[in-house]
Scaffold this motif. Sequence first.
Motif, mmCIF file in Angstrom:
data_model
loop_
_atom_site.group_PDB
_atom_site.id
_atom_site.type_symbol
_atom_site.label_atom_id
_atom_site.label_comp_id
_atom_site.label_asym_id
_atom_site.label_seq_id
_atom_site.Cartn_x
_atom_site.Cartn_y
_atom_site.Cartn_z
ATOM 1 N N ARG A 128 0.838 -1.210 0.000
ATOM 2 C CA ARG A 128 0.000 0.000 0.000
ATOM 3 C C ARG A 128 0.868 1.253 0.000
ATOM 4 N N ARG A 168 -7.257 7.440 -3.715
ATOM 5 C CA ARG A 168 -7.281 5.981 -3.624
ATOM 6 C C ARG A 168 -6.069 5.453 -2.883
ATOM 7 N N ASP A 179 -6.551 6.012 0.836
ATOM 8 C CA ASP A 179 -7.513 5.069 1.402
ATOM 9 C C ASP A 179 -6.906 3.681 1.539
ATOM 10 N N GLU A 180 -6.175 3.239 0.498
ATOM 11 C CA GLU A 180 -5.545 1.920 0.547
ATOM 12 C C GLU A 180 -4.507 1.842 1.660
ATOM 13 N N SER A 181 -3.734 2.892 1.820
ATOM 14 C CA SER A 181 -2.720 2.914 2.869
ATOM 15 C C SER A 181 -3.356 2.821 4.249
ATOM 16 N N ARG A 182 -4.466 3.557 4.444
ATOM 17 C CA ARG A 182 -5.154 3.512 5.739
ATOM 18 C C ARG A 182 -5.723 2.123 6.004
ATOM 19 N N ARG A 183 -6.369 1.528 4.994
ATOM 20 C CA ARG A 183 -6.923 0.191 5.179
ATOM 21 C C ARG A 183 -5.822 -0.827 5.443
ATOM 22 N N ALA A 184 -4.699 -0.676 4.748
ATOM 23 C CA ALA A 184 -3.599 -1.620 4.948
ATOM 24 C C ALA A 184 -3.070 -1.555 6.377
ATOM 25 N N ARG A 185 -2.949 -0.334 6.918
ATOM 26 C CA ARG A 185 -2.473 -0.220 8.309
ATOM 27 C C ARG A 185 -3.449 -0.881 9.272
ATOM 28 N N GLU A 186 -4.745 -0.651 9.032
ATOM 29 C CA GLU A 186 -5.736 -1.271 9.916
ATOM 30 C C GLU A 186 -5.711 -2.791 9.807
ATOM 31 N N GLU A 187 -5.599 -3.316 8.565
ATOM 32 C CA GLU A 187 -5.559 -4.766 8.382
ATOM 33 C C GLU A 187 -4.298 -5.367 9.000
ATOM 34 N N GLN A 228 -4.753 -5.487 12.722
ATOM 35 C CA GLN A 228 -5.684 -6.545 13.084
ATOM 36 C C GLN A 228 -5.029 -7.917 12.925
#
Length: 304
Positions: free
Chosen positions: A96, A157, A160-168, A171
Motif C-alpha cells: 500500500r 485511492r 484510502d488503501e494505505s489507511r486500510r492496509a495499516r488497519e488490516e 488486526q
Amino acid sequence: MPPVFAHGRLRLYLLGLLDEAPRHGYEVIRLLEERFHGLYAPSAGTVYPRLAKLEAEGLVTYATEGGRKVYSITEAGRAELTDRRGELADLELEIRESVSELAAEIRADVRGAAGDLRREMRAAASATATPVEDASWAAAKEELRKAKHEWKEQARRAKDESRRAREEAQQARRQAKEAQERAREEVQRIAAQFQEQFAKSGGVLGSLAGAWLGGGSAGAGSGSSAGGAAGATSAAASAAAGSDWAEDLAPTADPARDLDRLLDRFRDDVRDAARDHGVSPAQLAEARAHLAAAAARVTGTLRA
C-alpha cells in the motif's frame, strides 16, 4: 522510483497468492497489477523464474491445463506461509505504501506536465495577443482539468488503501498474537492432562520393565536365593525410578502420539534386556503374566 518489493518479498507474496487459489503465471501477473491499481505490473521475466524456483524448492507444484502450467501451493509452502503470516501482513502494508509512493510520483509528473502546459499556453496567448479562446486553447484547458482530476483521484485511492492496509496489518498482528496465546494454553492443557494420565500408567510400565530386568538377573542365578534377591532388588529399584522412566520424551500436543512413543520405548527396553540377559521359559511365563496385568491396567485407565 523505490523498489516495489524488497529482496525476497515477492517470493513470499507469490506464496500468498497461490494459497488463495491455484493460478497460472499470467493470472499471477494480472492479480499483481490489480493490487497496484494498474500503477505497477511485473514482467513475465520477473514472475516465471520465481515460480520455477519455488517449484524447485518444493513449495509449489504445477499441473498442465490447456497447455498452461497451473501452480498450486504445497503443504511445505503452506507451512512456511503460516510461519510468516506476520511478515506477510507487513508486506501488504508495504505494498500500500508503494502504491502511495507511485501515486506521488505520478502526481509530481502531472504537476510538471501541467506546469509545462500552462507555460506553453501563456506563451501561445502572448504570441497571438488575442483574447479570443480558440478550439486548441479549450482543448488544452480540458486536458489540464482531466489531468488534475486524475492525479487527485489516484492520490485519494492511495491514501484510502494505505489507511486500510495499516488497519488490516494491526488486526492481523492482534489475531496472530491471540492465536499464539490460545495455542500455547491448549498445548499446556494437553500436556498437563497427558502427564496426569502418564502418572497413572507410567508406574505400571516402569514396574513391568523392572520386573523383566529383575527376572533376567534371577535366571542368570539359576533360581538361587541370591539371584532371587538380586532380581527383587532390581525390580524395586526400577519401580522406584518409574516416575523418571522415559522422562526424555517431552510431551507434544498429541497425547495419542505420545502414548505410541512410550510404548515404543517400553518395547525397546524389554527387548534390550532380553538380548543382554537372555530369556528362560520360566522368565517368559512370568513376563507374560506381568504383561497381561500391565495391559489390563493401562487399557482400563484409557477407557475410564
